[in-house]
Write a protein that holds these residues in place. Structure first.
Motif, PDB file in Angstrom:
ATOM      1  N   TYR A  45       0.840  -1.198   0.000  1.00  0.00           N
ATOM      2  CA  TYR A  45       0.000   0.000   0.000  1.00  0.00           C
ATOM      3  C   TYR A  45       0.878   1.251   0.000  1.00  0.00           C
ATOM      4  CZ  TYR A  45      -3.201   3.642   1.554  1.00  0.00           C
ATOM      5  OH  TYR A  45      -3.931   4.801   1.640  1.00  0.00           O
ATOM      6  N   GLU A  46       0.551   2.187  -0.877  1.00  0.00           N
ATOM      7  CA  GLU A  46       1.341   3.410  -1.013  1.00  0.00           C
ATOM      8  C   GLU A  46       0.655   4.559  -0.291  1.00  0.00           C
ATOM      9  OE1 GLU A  46       1.835   3.916  -5.218  1.00  0.00           O
ATOM     10  OE2 GLU A  46       3.585   2.588  -5.277  1.00  0.00           O
ATOM     11  N   ILE A  47       1.381   5.166   0.622  1.00  0.00           N
ATOM     12  CA  ILE A  47       0.850   6.305   1.362  1.00  0.00           C
ATOM     13  C   ILE A  47       0.897   7.530   0.461  1.00  0.00           C
ATOM     14  CG2 ILE A  47       1.146   7.790   3.375  1.00  0.00           C
ATOM     15  CD1 ILE A  47       2.485   5.436   4.773  1.00  0.00           C
ATOM     16  N   PRO A  48      -0.256   8.135   0.153  1.00  0.00           N
ATOM     17  CA  PRO A  48      -0.283   9.290  -0.764  1.00  0.00           C
ATOM     18  C   PRO A  48       0.127  10.588  -0.068  1.00  0.00           C
ATOM     19  CG  PRO A  48      -2.506   8.735  -0.059  1.00  0.00           C
ATOM     20  CD  PRO A  48      -1.599   7.721   0.577  1.00  0.00           C
ATOM     21  N   PHE A  49       1.320  11.081  -0.362  1.00  0.00           N
ATOM     22  CA  PHE A  49       1.780  12.342   0.207  1.00  0.00           C
ATOM     23  C   PHE A  49       1.329  13.531  -0.632  1.00  0.00           C
ATOM     24  CE2 PHE A  49       4.482   9.293   2.287  1.00  0.00           C
ATOM     25  CZ  PHE A  49       4.698   9.834   3.544  1.00  0.00           C
ATOM     26  N   SER A  50       1.014  13.267  -1.881  1.00  0.00           N
ATOM     27  CA  SER A  50       0.441  14.287  -2.766  1.00  0.00           C
ATOM     28  C   SER A  50      -0.144  13.563  -3.964  1.00  0.00           C
ATOM     29  CB  SER A  50       1.517  15.285  -3.210  1.00  0.00           C
ATOM     30  OG  SER A  50       2.379  14.697  -4.171  1.00  0.00           O
ATOM     31  N   GLU A  51      -0.683  14.304  -4.884  1.00  0.00           N
ATOM     32  CA  GLU A  51      -1.260  13.679  -6.073  1.00  0.00           C
ATOM     33  C   GLU A  51      -0.184  13.102  -6.977  1.00  0.00           C
ATOM     34  OE1 GLU A  51      -3.705  16.457  -8.083  1.00  0.00           O
ATOM     35  OE2 GLU A  51      -5.202  16.601  -6.485  1.00  0.00           O
ATOM     36  N   GLU A  52       1.038  13.623  -6.866  1.00  0.00           N
ATOM     37  CA  GLU A  52       2.097  13.237  -7.786  1.00  0.00           C
ATOM     38  C   GLU A  52       2.914  12.028  -7.332  1.00  0.00           C
ATOM     39  OE1 GLU A  52       4.507  16.627  -8.470  1.00  0.00           O
ATOM     40  OE2 GLU A  52       3.104  17.546  -9.884  1.00  0.00           O
ATOM     41  N   PHE A  53       2.989  11.805  -6.035  1.00  0.00           N
ATOM     42  CA  PHE A  53       3.818  10.681  -5.598  1.00  0.00           C
ATOM     43  C   PHE A  53       3.236  10.021  -4.353  1.00  0.00           C
ATOM     44  CE2 PHE A  53       5.396  14.165  -3.041  1.00  0.00           C
ATOM     45  CZ  PHE A  53       5.732  13.591  -1.833  1.00  0.00           C
ATOM     46  N   GLN A  54       3.524   8.718  -4.267  1.00  0.00           N
ATOM     47  CA  GLN A  54       3.130   7.911  -3.115  1.00  0.00           C
ATOM     48  C   GLN A  54       4.332   7.059  -2.708  1.00  0.00           C
ATOM     49  OE1 GLN A  54       1.248   7.423  -6.192  1.00  0.00           O
ATOM     50  NE2 GLN A  54       0.100   9.261  -5.657  1.00  0.00           N
ATOM     51  N   ILE A  55       4.416   6.726  -1.435  1.00  0.00           N
ATOM     52  CA  ILE A  55       5.527   5.915  -0.928  1.00  0.00           C
ATOM     53  C   ILE A  55       4.971   4.663  -0.273  1.00  0.00           C
ATOM     54  CG2 ILE A  55       7.530   5.839   0.600  1.00  0.00           C
ATOM     55  CD1 ILE A  55       7.703   8.836   0.455  1.00  0.00           C
ATOM     56  N   PRO A  56       5.415   3.479  -0.698  1.00  0.00           N
ATOM     57  CA  PRO A  56       4.982   2.246  -0.030  1.00  0.00           C
ATOM     58  C   PRO A  56       5.382   2.282   1.441  1.00  0.00           C
ATOM     59  CG  PRO A  56       6.106   1.767  -2.107  1.00  0.00           C
ATOM     60  CD  PRO A  56       6.337   3.206  -1.808  1.00  0.00           C
ATOM     61  N   TRP A  57       4.440   1.968   2.324  1.00  0.00           N
ATOM     62  CA  TRP A  57       4.729   2.065   3.756  1.00  0.00           C
ATOM     63  C   TRP A  57       5.853   1.125   4.183  1.00  0.00           C
ATOM     64  CZ3 TRP A  57       4.449  -2.061   7.080  1.00  0.00           C
ATOM     65  CH2 TRP A  57       3.752  -3.200   6.630  1.00  0.00           C
ATOM     66  N   VAL A  58       5.961  -0.012   3.498  1.00  0.00           N
ATOM     67  CA  VAL A  58       7.008  -0.967   3.866  1.00  0.00           C
ATOM     68  C   VAL A  58       8.394  -0.389   3.572  1.00  0.00           C
ATOM     69  CG1 VAL A  58       7.097  -2.188   1.630  1.00  0.00           C
ATOM     70  CG2 VAL A  58       7.658  -3.414   3.739  1.00  0.00           C
ATOM     71  N   LEU A  59       8.472   0.495   2.570  1.00  0.00           N
ATOM     72  CA  LEU A  59       9.738   1.152   2.247  1.00  0.00           C
ATOM     73  C   LEU A  59      10.120   2.137   3.347  1.00  0.00           C
ATOM     74  CD1 LEU A  59      11.933   1.450   0.078  1.00  0.00           C
ATOM     75  CD2 LEU A  59      10.583   3.284  -0.929  1.00  0.00           C
ATOM     76  N   ILE A  60       9.131   2.809   3.899  1.00  0.00           N
ATOM     77  CA  ILE A  60       9.383   3.740   5.006  1.00  0.00           C
ATOM     78  C   ILE A  60       9.933   2.989   6.216  1.00  0.00           C
ATOM     79  CG2 ILE A  60       8.305   5.357   6.627  1.00  0.00           C
ATOM     80  CD1 ILE A  60       6.276   6.031   4.441  1.00  0.00           C
ATOM     81  N   VAL A  61       9.359   1.819   6.496  1.00  0.00           N
ATOM     82  CA  VAL A  61       9.821   1.011   7.622  1.00  0.00           C
ATOM     83  C   VAL A  61      11.261   0.545   7.397  1.00  0.00           C
ATOM     84  CG1 VAL A  61       9.445  -1.133   8.912  1.00  0.00           C
ATOM     85  CG2 VAL A  61       7.486   0.239   8.198  1.00  0.00           C
ATOM     86  N   LEU A  62      11.562   0.075   6.181  1.00  0.00           N
ATOM     87  CA  LEU A  62      12.905  -0.403   5.858  1.00  0.00           C
ATOM     88  C   LEU A  62      13.951   0.694   6.021  1.00  0.00           C
ATOM     89  CD1 LEU A  62      12.495  -2.639   2.671  1.00  0.00           C
ATOM     90  CD2 LEU A  62      13.548  -3.327   4.812  1.00  0.00           C
ATOM     91  N   VAL A  63      13.711   1.832   5.380  1.00  0.00           N
ATOM     92  CA  VAL A  63      14.685   2.926   5.402  1.00  0.00           C
ATOM     93  C   VAL A  63      14.722   3.588   6.775  1.00  0.00           C
ATOM     94  CG1 VAL A  63      15.319   5.136   4.376  1.00  0.00           C
ATOM     95  CG2 VAL A  63      14.397   3.320   2.933  1.00  0.00           C
ATOM     96  N   GLY A  64      13.561   3.721   7.403  1.00  0.00           N
ATOM     97  CA  GLY A  64      13.526   4.296   8.741  1.00  0.00           C
ATOM     98  C   GLY A  64      14.303   3.454   9.736  1.00  0.00           C
ATOM     99  N   GLY A  65      14.141   2.153   9.651  1.00  0.00           N
ATOM    100  CA  GLY A  65      14.889   1.254  10.526  1.00  0.00           C
ATOM    101  C   GLY A  65      16.380   1.351  10.275  1.00  0.00           C
ATOM    102  N   ALA A  66      16.778   1.395   9.004  1.00  0.00           N
ATOM    103  CA  ALA A  66      18.196   1.488   8.648  1.00  0.00           C
ATOM    104  C   ALA A  66      18.808   2.780   9.173  1.00  0.00           C
ATOM    105  CB  ALA A  66      18.358   1.404   7.131  1.00  0.00           C
ATOM    106  N   LEU A  67      18.064   3.870   9.072  1.00  0.00           N
ATOM    107  CA  LEU A  67      18.550   5.161   9.570  1.00  0.00           C
ATOM    108  C   LEU A  67      18.703   5.135  11.090  1.00  0.00           C
ATOM    109  CD1 LEU A  67      19.295   8.070   8.816  1.00  0.00           C
ATOM    110  CD2 LEU A  67      16.882   8.685   9.083  1.00  0.00           C
ATOM    111  N   TYR A  68      17.747   4.520  11.763  1.00  0.00           N
ATOM    112  CA  TYR A  68      17.810   4.400  13.228  1.00  0.00           C
ATOM    113  C   TYR A  68      19.033   3.586  13.662  1.00  0.00           C
ATOM    114  CZ  TYR A  68      16.703   2.726  17.933  1.00  0.00           C
ATOM    115  OH  TYR A  68      16.765   2.415  19.265  1.00  0.00           O
ATOM    116  N   PHE A  69      19.278   2.447  12.995  1.00  0.00           N
ATOM    117  CA  PHE A  69      20.417   1.594  13.349  1.00  0.00           C
ATOM    118  C   PHE A  69      21.740   2.303  13.067  1.00  0.00           C
ATOM    119  CE2 PHE A  69      17.289  -1.903  12.095  1.00  0.00           C
ATOM    120  CZ  PHE A  69      16.841  -2.038  13.403  1.00  0.00           C
TER     121      PHE A  69
END
Length: 539
Positions: A45-69
């Motif tokens: 599922y892609e979280i709609p941040f605007s009409e032009e782009f959406q980000i898959p929530w699983v990608l946010i978790v992956l990159v967010g976790g990597a940044l935290y570590f």
């Protein structure tokens, strides 16, 4: 056991021949989609941040976790890199095998030398290098060859920058999860190792007084890794390898895919029967060789176009922060690069922790440090080289229009290589097949570990899983997959959820293990330095 697997496989052939009919294949695909599409839609599922782009929530978790570590472990991605090289080279093999206090502690006797000491090996089945190549074999492959071309077609050259960033951040995720894999592994009476997120979620969270949560997360992960092993780690690989083989030899026989699948299944059976030791012995030969051939070809092309490399990097940096001509602009470019990098190296998915947990060592963090090399090799080196080759050769050939999505990435990459090395596409096809093979045998081990966790560690359980896995090899090569692959991909990335939750909760444990290993290294180096000074004094 080998003959039982192969004979059972032969009994499945009539059913496979029937399923290979196009109408039957389409019906299977339609029914499968009807009952699984909800799961696929939920995971991607892609979280709609605007009409032009959406980000898959699983990608946010992956990159967010990597940044935290990365932040939590004080840039271990970079500070631990040289140490990782030394560990792979075997510089600290003695302390990992016997313990630093036994060899270099105050109580160590003068005759207690690494070369003469009795073998008191640590638990484990494979070396650091074998564990690394086994894990790499599951990630290096179609993502590096085809996936990069797809990312460039959508996000342009700028996607390469964000892809590299995702690889660098992913190094911290791999370090954390693979340290935990060794820390909480199970070792059977026969020395067989059982490890991975299932075990550190159960044992680690139990120590945190969260036994119920750990058990639920472990079961979910085991289910997801089994599904992923049958699909993305098996059927998709067999399907793509068969397609490349048929195209290479221009085969028109309707059963070509079936025959190829049978041969592939036999070869896979021969390897996986031997367990992780056999798998590691094969991957340590295939992965370095094919990766070496691929990188060498890329270097030849870059050498032939040396004057264009700076221009290529100019396009990469310019595109990374402008996104001109790309759907979604800057954010669109960023998403494509990070998505390709994160999905290619699987950092945070937890799969690699299963392979790395089988290493021989007394210090869990030693393998975590080795594991951080994996995203670097997979994404920062190989994916970046693929991107540079495509960008540079596309200057004059113009075979790729940035901003226009393609569906077949292998052909684009093959075209890029062929512009400088004629007929290299043949070598590339062989590489795709070998990479697919190595990915399948590694994912068979991942899936089997999940299977054993759910259904018990017995020969019957082992045999049942391997029969199913071999069956799906032939199925994958024989029929069109469609929604089956969508579902299996969703299963792989569903692994992210329980894994990231567990690793974040267990980061203090990882930090403690890292401190213990670095103290051991320092103790050895201090002891050797003191020994050298004593020798100088005597002279």
């Amino acid at each position: 056991m080998k003959y039982r697997l192969l004979s059972l496989l032969s009994l499945m052939l009539p059913a496979l021949s029937f399923a290979q009919e196009e109408s039957t294949s389409d019906k299977i695909d339609a029914v499968f989609s009807k009952y699984t599409s909800w799961f696929v839609d939920a995971i991607f599922y892609e979280i709609p941040f605007s009409e032009e782009f959406q980000i898959p929530w699983v990608l946010i978790v992956l990159v967010g976790g990597a940044l935290y570590f990365t932040i939590y472990f004080k840039l271990i991605n970079f500070t631990g890199f040289w140490t990782a090289i030394k560990v792979v080279q075997g510089k600290y093999e003695d302390i990992e095998k016997h313990g630093v206090d036994h060899l270099y502690g105050d109580t160590a006797e003068e005759h207690d030398l690494p070369d003469t000491i009795r073998d008191e090996s640590a638990h484990g089945e494979v070396s650091h290098f074998q564990a690394l190549t086994a894990a790499l074999s599951a990630t290096v492959g179609l993502g590096n060859i085809a996936g990069v071309a797809v990312a460039l077609s959508i996000g342009g050259p700028g996607a390469t920058f964000w892809m590299i960033l995702a690889g660098l951040l992913g190094m911290a995720s791999k370090f954390a999860e693979c340290t935990l894999g060794v820390k909480y592994r199970d070792v059977g009476e026969d020395g067989t190792v059982y490890g991975g997120p299932m075990y550190y979620l159960t044992k680690g969270l139990k120590e945190k007084n969260a036994k119920g949560l750990g058990k639920v997360l472990a079961v979910l992960f085991a289910i997801f890794v089994i599904g992923g092993s049958f699909g993305g780690g098996n059927m998709f690989q067999a399907n793509q390898a068969a397609a490349q083989f048929v195209d290479l030899f221009n085969l028109e026989n309707d059963n070509a895919g079936l025959y190829f699948g049978i041969i592939m299944a036999v070869l896979v059976a021969i390897v996986i029967i031997g367990g992780i030791k056999r798998i590691a012995s094969v991957t340590e030969k295939i992965v370095p060789f094919m990766a070496g051939v691929y990188v060498l070809a890329a270097l030849i092309i870059l050498g032939a176009n040396f004057s264009s490399i700076d221009d290529a990097f100019g396009l990469i940096f310019e595109g990374a922060f402008s996104g001109l001509g790309i759907a979604g602009g800057l954010i669109g470019v960023m998403i494509q690069g990070i998505r390709r990098g994160a999905f290619s190296n699987e950092a945070g998915v937890g799969s690699a922790a299963i392979a790395h947990s089988a290493v021989r060592t007394k210090y869990p963090a030693s393998e975590g440090i080795v594991a951080l090399l994996e995203p670097f090799v997979d994404t920062v080196v190989i994916c970046t080289m693929t991107a540079l080759v495509i960008i540079i050769t596309n200057y004059e050939a113009g075979f790729l229009q940035y901003g226009t999505e393609i569906t077949e990435g292998v052909e684009i990459t093959a075209t890029a290589f062929d512009t400088v090395i004629p007929h290299f596409s043949i070598v590339l096809t062989i590489a795709v097949i070998l990479f697919a093979f190595s990915t399948m045998i590694s994912w068979s081990y991942y899936g089997m570990q999940g299977w054993m966790y759910l259904f018990g560690k017995s020969k019957t359980s082992d045999l049942a899983y391997k029969i199913l896995f071999l069956f799906f090899v032939v199925v994958g090569a024989s029929i069109s997959l469609g929604s089956v692959i969508d579902f299996s991909d969703a299963m792989i990335f569903a692994m992210v959820v329980p894994n990231i939750i567990g690793v974040i909760l267990l980061t203090p444990v990882v930090r403690k293990e890292l401190k213990k290993y670095m103290n051991a290294i320092n103790k050895k180096e201090d002891a050797l330095e003191d020994g050298a000074e004593d020798l100088v004094d005597k002279l």
